[in-house]
Every structure is written in structure tokens, then in C-alpha cells.
Design a protein around this motif. Structure first.
Motif, PDB file in Angstrom:
ATOM      1  N   ASP A 144       0.508  -1.659  -0.014  1.00  0.00           N
ATOM      2  CA  ASP A 144      -0.417   0.204   0.699  1.00  0.00           C
ATOM      3  C   ASP A 144       0.851   1.712  -0.253  1.00  0.00           C
ATOM      4  O   ASP A 144       0.531   2.693  -0.513  1.00  0.00           O
ATOM      5  N   GLU A 145       1.555   1.309   0.292  1.00  0.00           N
ATOM      6  CA  GLU A 145       3.035   2.444   0.100  1.00  0.00           C
ATOM      7  C   GLU A 145       3.794   2.685  -0.091  1.00  0.00           C
ATOM      8  O   GLU A 145       4.343   3.691  -0.678  1.00  0.00           O
ATOM      9  N   GLY A 146       3.969   2.020  -1.140  1.00  0.00           N
ATOM     10  CA  GLY A 146       4.822   1.612  -2.606  1.00  0.00           C
ATOM     11  C   GLY A 146       6.300   0.407  -1.986  1.00  0.00           C
ATOM     12  O   GLY A 146       6.985   1.320  -3.096  1.00  0.00           O
ATOM     13  N   HIS A 147       6.165   0.947  -0.997  1.00  0.00           N
ATOM     14  CA  HIS A 147       7.946  -0.173  -0.560  1.00  0.00           C
ATOM     15  C   HIS A 147       7.437  -1.151  -1.368  1.00  0.00           C
ATOM     16  O   HIS A 147       8.871  -1.799  -1.760  1.00  0.00           O
ATOM     17  N   ILE A 148       6.793  -2.000  -1.846  1.00  0.00           N
ATOM     18  CA  ILE A 148       7.121  -3.264  -2.719  1.00  0.00           C
ATOM     19  C   ILE A 148       5.778  -2.845  -4.184  1.00  0.00           C
ATOM     20  O   ILE A 148       5.292  -2.364  -3.814  1.00  0.00           O
ATOM     21  N   THR A 149       6.581  -2.863  -5.080  1.00  0.00           N
ATOM     22  CA  THR A 149       5.927  -1.928  -7.276  1.00  0.00           C
ATOM     23  C   THR A 149       5.288  -2.990  -6.866  1.00  0.00           C
ATOM     24  O   THR A 149       4.309  -2.846  -8.283  1.00  0.00           O
ATOM     25  N   GLY A 150       5.468  -4.545  -7.288  1.00  0.00           N
ATOM     26  CA  GLY A 150       5.051  -5.648  -7.825  1.00  0.00           C
ATOM     27  C   GLY A 150       5.868  -6.891  -7.476  1.00  0.00           C
ATOM     28  O   GLY A 150       6.942  -7.363  -6.834  1.00  0.00           O
ATOM     29  N   VAL A 151       4.879  -8.323  -7.609  1.00  0.00           N
ATOM     30  CA  VAL A 151       5.514  -9.265  -7.942  1.00  0.00           C
ATOM     31  C   VAL A 151       5.825 -10.085  -9.452  1.00  0.00           C
ATOM     32  O   VAL A 151       4.411 -10.116  -9.606  1.00  0.00           O
ATOM     33  N   ARG A 152       6.071 -10.643  -9.865  1.00  0.00           N
ATOM     34  CA  ARG A 152       6.570 -11.043 -11.072  1.00  0.00           C
ATOM     35  C   ARG A 152       7.618 -12.579 -11.332  1.00  0.00           C
ATOM     36  O   ARG A 152       8.376 -12.447 -10.582  1.00  0.00           O
ATOM     37  N   ALA A 153       7.378 -13.189 -12.377  1.00  0.00           N
ATOM     38  CA  ALA A 153       8.922 -14.426 -12.813  1.00  0.00           C
ATOM     39  C   ALA A 153       9.214 -13.588 -13.580  1.00  0.00           C
ATOM     40  O   ALA A 153       8.711 -12.737 -14.372  1.00  0.00           O
ATOM     41  N   ASP A 154      10.583 -13.895 -13.485  1.00  0.00           N
ATOM     42  CA  ASP A 154      11.552 -13.258 -14.740  1.00  0.00           C
ATOM     43  C   ASP A 154      11.498 -14.222 -15.848  1.00  0.00           C
ATOM     44  O   ASP A 154      11.544 -15.715 -15.166  1.00  0.00           O
ATOM     45  N   VAL A 155      11.220 -14.084 -16.887  1.00  0.00           N
ATOM     46  CA  VAL A 155      11.371 -15.442 -18.090  1.00  0.00           C
ATOM     47  C   VAL A 155      11.916 -14.901 -18.873  1.00  0.00           C
ATOM     48  O   VAL A 155      12.842 -13.565 -19.110  1.00  0.00           O
ATOM     49  N   ALA A 156      12.925 -16.274 -19.527  1.00  0.00           N
ATOM     50  CA  ALA A 156      14.588 -16.021 -19.799  1.00  0.00           C
ATOM     51  C   ALA A 156      13.384 -15.846 -21.551  1.00  0.00           C
ATOM     52  O   ALA A 156      13.114 -16.586 -22.395  1.00  0.00           O
ATOM     53  N   PRO A 157      13.798 -14.930 -22.016  1.00  0.00           N
ATOM     54  CA  PRO A 157      13.711 -13.805 -23.137  1.00  0.00           C
ATOM     55  C   PRO A 157      13.860 -14.518 -24.591  1.00  0.00           C
ATOM     56  O   PRO A 157      12.425 -14.880 -25.147  1.00  0.00           O
ATOM     57  N   ALA A 158      14.958 -15.387 -24.581  1.00  0.00           N
ATOM     58  CA  ALA A 158      15.242 -16.457 -25.596  1.00  0.00           C
ATOM     59  C   ALA A 158      14.204 -17.415 -25.844  1.00  0.00           C
ATOM     60  O   ALA A 158      13.515 -17.769 -27.360  1.00  0.00           O
ATOM     61  N   SER A 159      13.209 -18.099 -24.620  1.00  0.00           N
ATOM     62  CA  SER A 159      12.064 -18.965 -25.147  1.00  0.00           C
ATOM     63  C   SER A 159      10.808 -18.448 -25.403  1.00  0.00           C
ATOM     64  O   SER A 159      10.596 -18.789 -25.708  1.00  0.00           O
ATOM     65  N   VAL A 160      11.131 -16.903 -25.358  1.00  0.00           N
ATOM     66  CA  VAL A 160       9.579 -16.514 -26.172  1.00  0.00           C
ATOM     67  C   VAL A 160       9.963 -15.926 -27.081  1.00  0.00           C
ATOM     68  O   VAL A 160       9.299 -14.749 -28.216  1.00  0.00           O
ATOM     69  N   GLY A 161      11.146 -16.058 -27.737  1.00  0.00           N
ATOM     70  CA  GLY A 161      11.620 -15.813 -29.356  1.00  0.00           C
ATOM     71  C   GLY A 161      11.923 -14.298 -29.001  1.00  0.00           C
ATOM     72  O   GLY A 161      11.483 -13.439 -29.815  1.00  0.00           O
ATOM     73  N   LEU A 162      12.968 -14.066 -27.771  1.00  0.00           N
ATOM     74  CA  LEU A 162      12.728 -12.469 -27.731  1.00  0.00           C
ATOM     75  C   LEU A 162      14.561 -12.377 -27.798  1.00  0.00           C
ATOM     76  O   LEU A 162      14.654 -12.139 -26.472  1.00  0.00           O
ATOM     77  N   GLY A 163      15.252 -12.914 -27.692  1.00  0.00           N
ATOM     78  CA  GLY A 163      16.602 -13.372 -27.960  1.00  0.00           C
ATOM     79  C   GLY A 163      17.161 -12.019 -27.783  1.00  0.00           C
ATOM     80  O   GLY A 163      18.625 -12.065 -27.698  1.00  0.00           O
ATOM     81  N   ALA A 164      17.292 -10.590 -29.058  1.00  0.00           N
ATOM     82  CA  ALA A 164      17.612  -9.700 -28.626  1.00  0.00           C
ATOM     83  C   ALA A 164      17.785  -8.251 -28.396  1.00  0.00           C
ATOM     84  O   ALA A 164      16.443  -8.378 -27.716  1.00  0.00           O
ATOM     85  N   LEU A 165      19.016  -8.814 -27.451  1.00  0.00           N
ATOM     86  CA  LEU A 165      18.713  -7.061 -26.754  1.00  0.00           C
ATOM     87  C   LEU A 165      19.865  -6.442 -26.964  1.00  0.00           C
ATOM     88  O   LEU A 165      20.588  -5.987 -27.334  1.00  0.00           O
ATOM     89  N   VAL A 166      19.346  -4.967 -27.503  1.00  0.00           N
ATOM     90  CA  VAL A 166      19.479  -3.966 -27.659  1.00  0.00           C
ATOM     91  C   VAL A 166      19.357  -2.559 -26.539  1.00  0.00           C
ATOM     92  O   VAL A 166      18.039  -2.232 -26.364  1.00  0.00           O
ATOM     93  N   MET A 167      20.589  -1.456 -26.698  1.00  0.00           N
ATOM     94  CA  MET A 167      20.693  -0.519 -25.834  1.00  0.00           C
ATOM     95  C   MET A 167      20.372   0.462 -26.842  1.00  0.00           C
ATOM     96  O   MET A 167      20.926   0.385 -27.997  1.00  0.00           O
ATOM     97  N   VAL A 168      19.226   1.317 -26.744  1.00  0.00           N
ATOM     98  CA  VAL A 168      19.665   2.572 -27.277  1.00  0.00           C
ATOM     99  C   VAL A 168      19.414   4.333 -26.858  1.00  0.00           C
ATOM    100  O   VAL A 168      18.678   4.449 -26.062  1.00  0.00           O
ATOM    101  N   GLY A 169      20.737   5.209 -27.277  1.00  0.00           N
ATOM    102  CA  GLY A 169      20.280   6.298 -26.385  1.00  0.00           C
ATOM    103  C   GLY A 169      20.571   6.504 -27.568  1.00  0.00           C
ATOM    104  O   GLY A 169      20.116   6.969 -28.352  1.00  0.00           O
TER     105      GLY A 169
END
Length: 158
Positions: free
Chosen positions: A51-76
Motif C-alpha cells: 500500500d505504501e509503495g515499498h513493494i511495487t509488484g511481484v512477477r516471474a522472470d522469463v528467459a527472453p530467448a524462450s519466448v523468441g526475444l533473444g536480441a537485447l538492444v540499448m538505444v541512446g
């Protein structure tokens, strides 16, 4: 959540936060045992931390390649103007781009860095050509294809 360098959290709150940060799937009973309080107390405190925003969520970490998102790109990203209105327009637009994982305002050569997951280089090239350069106020971008993720999404140390 309070905006200060000293959060108003006691030792039990900190133990709850550390335990959930390390293992978000704990049941309330398991969490209560780990932090040394009753399940009822643990539940009330955990709810308050949400309620106070100290915890913002709970989620599973999914391996990106397993869902077809194998490329990681940083853009300035460099904007043509650095005014509150131009930043707002850019930020509102980038929030709608589903491929963008993170967008951070920075000081220095770039105005923003954005982190993107794509299927591959061709997929990113299409996104760059059709979406990123068309975002409001974008003057220039510089792309960095990630060759290897040495450390990613590390847990906070508190």
C-alpha cells in the motif's frame, strides 16, 4: 512511498522486503516463519508495504530467448529540444512501445537510454525505422547491440 534517504521501515519490514526480493513466491506462512512474526502480523505488514509503495509488484522472470526475444538492444536517444514539454511528449509516446523494457532520463551525451528486446537484428531494424525515430522530438539515436549479458536484473542489496 516517502521520498527520503531514510525510509520509515523497521527491522521486520526490512526482513520482509529482503525475503520477498530474494524469493517472491513465498507463501505468507513461509514468510512469517522466515521473518519471525505471526502469519497475521506478516500479512498486515506485507499489505502495508504494498500500500505504501515499498513493494511495487511481484512477477516471474522469463528467459527472453524462450519466448523468441533473444536480441537485447540499448538505444541512446537525443531529443531535438530538452524542455519539459518535449520530454513529456517523448515519455508518453515511449510508454506505448511494447518492445521497450526500460526508459531512463540521463545526463550527458544522450537524453534517454532505452532497453529493448527484439526477436533479432531484422526485427529491431524494423522497429527502429518505423517507430523509434518517429517518437516525438527524437533528433538522433545510437544503437548498441548487446553481445553478452554479464549481469542483468541483479537484486538490490539493502
Amino acid at each position: 512511498m516517502k521520498e527520503s534517504s531514510e525510509p520509515d521501515l523497521d527491522r521486520v519490514d526490512m526482513r520482509i522486503l529482503r525475503a520477498l526480493h530474494a524469493e517472491g513466491r513465498l507463501t505468507n506462512a513461509e514468510l512469517a516463519t522466515r521473518v519471525g512474526v505471526s502469519p497475521a502480523t506478516c500479512y498486515r505488514r506485507t499489505q502495508r508495504l504494498f500500500d505504501e509503495g515499498h513493494i511495487t509488484g511481484v512477477r516471474a522472470d522469463v528467459a527472453p530467448a524462450s519466448v523468441g526475444l533473444g536480441a537485447l538492444v540499448m538505444v541512446g536517444v537525443m531529443l531535438d529540444r530538452s524542455t519539459p514539454d518535449s520530454r513529456y511528449a517523448f515519455e508518453e509516446a515511449v510508454l506505448k512501445v511494447k518492445e521497450v523494457l526500460d526508459c531512463i532520463l540521463v545526463a550527458g551525451e544522450f537524453d534517454y537510454f532505452i532497453k529493448i528486446r527484439a526477436r533479432d537484428m531484422a526485427d529491431f531494424n524494423k522497429l527502429q525505422g518505423e517507430t523509434l525515430i518517429a517518437l516525438p522530438g527524437v533528433r538522433n539515436t545510437r544503437t548498441f547491440f548487446v553481445m553478452r549479458e554479464v549481469k542483468e536484473n541483479a537484486r538490490l542489496q539493502f
